[in-house]
Design an enzyme around this catalytic site. Structure first.
Site, mmCIF file in Angstrom:
data_model
loop_
_atom_site.group_PDB
_atom_site.id
_atom_site.type_symbol
_atom_site.label_atom_id
_atom_site.label_comp_id
_atom_site.label_asym_id
_atom_site.label_seq_id
_atom_site.Cartn_x
_atom_site.Cartn_y
_atom_site.Cartn_z
ATOM 1 N N PRO A 99 -13.926 -63.684 -10.166
ATOM 2 C CA PRO A 99 -12.700 -63.751 -9.381
ATOM 3 C C PRO A 99 -12.197 -62.354 -9.008
ATOM 4 O O PRO A 99 -12.314 -61.426 -9.806
ATOM 5 C CB PRO A 99 -11.716 -64.477 -10.301
ATOM 6 C CG PRO A 99 -12.338 -64.497 -11.651
ATOM 7 C CD PRO A 99 -13.801 -64.270 -11.500
ATOM 8 N N GLY A 103 -9.343 -58.489 -13.318
ATOM 9 C CA GLY A 103 -9.657 -57.709 -14.514
ATOM 10 C C GLY A 103 -11.090 -57.860 -14.988
ATOM 11 O O GLY A 103 -11.450 -57.344 -16.036
ATOM 12 N N LEU A 104 -11.921 -58.546 -14.207
ATOM 13 C CA LEU A 104 -13.311 -58.726 -14.639
ATOM 14 C C LEU A 104 -14.287 -57.839 -13.863
ATOM 15 O O LEU A 104 -15.503 -58.016 -13.949
ATOM 16 C CB LEU A 104 -13.728 -60.196 -14.535
ATOM 17 C CG LEU A 104 -13.016 -61.160 -15.493
ATOM 18 C CD1 LEU A 104 -13.499 -62.591 -15.298
ATOM 19 C CD2 LEU A 104 -13.237 -60.753 -16.956
ATOM 20 N N GLY A 105 -13.743 -56.917 -13.093
ATOM 21 C CA GLY A 105 -14.620 -55.913 -12.474
ATOM 22 C C GLY A 105 -15.321 -56.358 -11.208
ATOM 23 O O GLY A 105 -16.409 -55.867 -10.900
ATOM 24 N N ALA A 108 -16.340 -53.458 -8.663
ATOM 25 C CA ALA A 108 -17.448 -52.609 -9.107
ATOM 26 C C ALA A 108 -18.760 -53.386 -9.096
ATOM 27 O O ALA A 108 -19.809 -52.851 -8.732
ATOM 28 C CB ALA A 108 -17.168 -52.063 -10.501
ATOM 29 N N ALA A 109 -18.709 -54.676 -9.472
ATOM 30 C CA ALA A 109 -19.941 -55.468 -9.517
ATOM 31 C C ALA A 109 -20.522 -55.650 -8.113
ATOM 32 O O ALA A 109 -21.740 -55.563 -7.918
ATOM 33 C CB ALA A 109 -19.678 -56.822 -10.171
ATOM 34 N N ASP A 150 -15.284 -49.444 -15.370
ATOM 35 C CA ASP A 150 -15.866 -50.639 -14.744
ATOM 36 C C ASP A 150 -17.280 -50.364 -14.235
ATOM 37 O O ASP A 150 -18.231 -51.060 -14.575
ATOM 38 C CB ASP A 150 -15.013 -51.096 -13.544
ATOM 39 C CG ASP A 150 -13.782 -51.863 -13.970
ATOM 40 O OD1 ASP A 150 -13.346 -51.673 -15.121
ATOM 41 O OD2 ASP A 150 -13.257 -52.640 -13.154
#
Ligand code: PMV
Length: 312
Positions: A99, A103-105, A108-109, A150
């Site tokens: 999402p 806060g799950l990056g 950057a991913a 991240d």
């Protein structure tokens, strides 16, 4: 066609303080990921790049995107490493189950997946170090002063102890442990949370520096616990870290509700993860309680709850 993936990440300890030079610990989260697929476009003029991202609704030729568009920036900085002559036209299709602004990056991913897929497609995969540096450059567009955690954890795909500006230190996980990740469903751009912490710090450096120091201290103890397999200590470290984050003003009623629900259902500790003010929370759980805690999170309003194991 060339396809590359990059995982999400969760910060276990130390977010925000890490922007101000204290250490943090983060782990890759393989249950969610960004994917980039690169395919040749034989009919398009040489060098042309078409980019499509389901998450942002982007469908455009690269050069038609604004110069500071993150997709354009990472693609262009990847391409700069290859000779322009005889480069085939290609398309990039980005999909992600991470999402956005949670806060799950996710940012950057997506950058890491694109840099990997494009460089592999052109026959010369970039090193992890370079991929991480390119993603860091894009993180700067998202918020001005990223710590680099991240892009580092997502590129190296390893649990890491991280200090801004220093090489990554991989953490050896003594005994694997289980986390639940619960999403408030409230998008919370990192830039906003980082700016609000900076404002507090500027208004009262002494107090906020003390909070950062206490967080740095927790990170040190947590690293020792993780490496020595003393995982039962991690829950109380998370609770301590959450108290300090709340004092810093980056928790939210929704995060607090999910954290309380996880603790009430038997989690050994819980905290927000990432920028806060929404986004995701994490809880350390034992396998026998995981299912009940996931249900409690959903009942408390989580839009999604999933488990991940932190392992070697
Ligand atoms: O919200 P995320 O996943 O981008 O994490 C941000 C972590 C912060 O420490 C708040 C900012 C940073 O650059 O480290």
């Amino acid at each position: 066609m060339t396809r590359a993936h990059a995982p999400g990440k969760a910060i276990l300890f130390g977010e925000h303080a890490v922007v101000f030079g204290r250490p943090a610990i983060a782990v890759p989260v393989h249950q969610v990921r960004a994917t980039a697929e690169v395919s040749d476009l034989p009919k398009a003029p040489a060098g042309a790049v078409f980019i499509e991202s389901d998450a942002t609704g982007t469908r455009a030729w690269l050069t038609d995107l604004p110069e500071d568009d993150p997709l354009r920036r990472v693609t262009q900085s990847t391409l700069e490493r290859f000779p322009a002559a005889d480069r085939p036209a290609f398309s990039i299709h980005v999909t992600s189950t991470i999402p956005i602004a949670s806060g799950l990056g996710s940012g950057a991913a997506v950058s890491v997946a694109i840099a990997r897929a494009v460089s592999q497609h052109l026959g010369q995969p970039l090193t992890t170090e370079t991929v991480s540096a390119l993603a860091f450059d894009v993180e700067r567009l998202h918020h001005g002063t990223p710590s680099g955690i991240d892009n580092t954890v997502i590129s190296y795909e390893s649990p890491a102890y991280f200090v801004r500006g220093q090489p990554i230190e991989r953490i050896k996980v003594g005994v694997p442990f289980d986390l639940l990740i619960g999403d408030t469903g409230i998008p919370a751009p990192t830039a906003k949370a980082v700016a609000s912490v900076r404002r507090r710090w500027e208004a009262d450096r002494e107090t906020v520096d003390r909070l950062f120091d206490s967080i740095g201290d927790i990170v040190g103890r947590a690293r020792t616990a993780i490496e020595s397999g003393h995982v039962t200590a991690l829950g109380s470290f998370m609770n301590e870290n959450q108290t300090l984050l709340a004092e810093m003003g980056v928790s939210s009623p929704e995060l607090d509700r999910l954290i309380d629900a996880a603790l009430g259902a038997g989690a050994s500790g819980a905290k927000l993860s990432g920028g806060g003010m929404g986004g995701n929370m994490i809880a350390v759980v034992t396998p026998d309680r995981a299912q009940a805690i996931a249900v409690a999170l959903l009942e408390a309003g989580a839009t999604r709850a999933f488990a991940t194991q932190v392992g070697p």
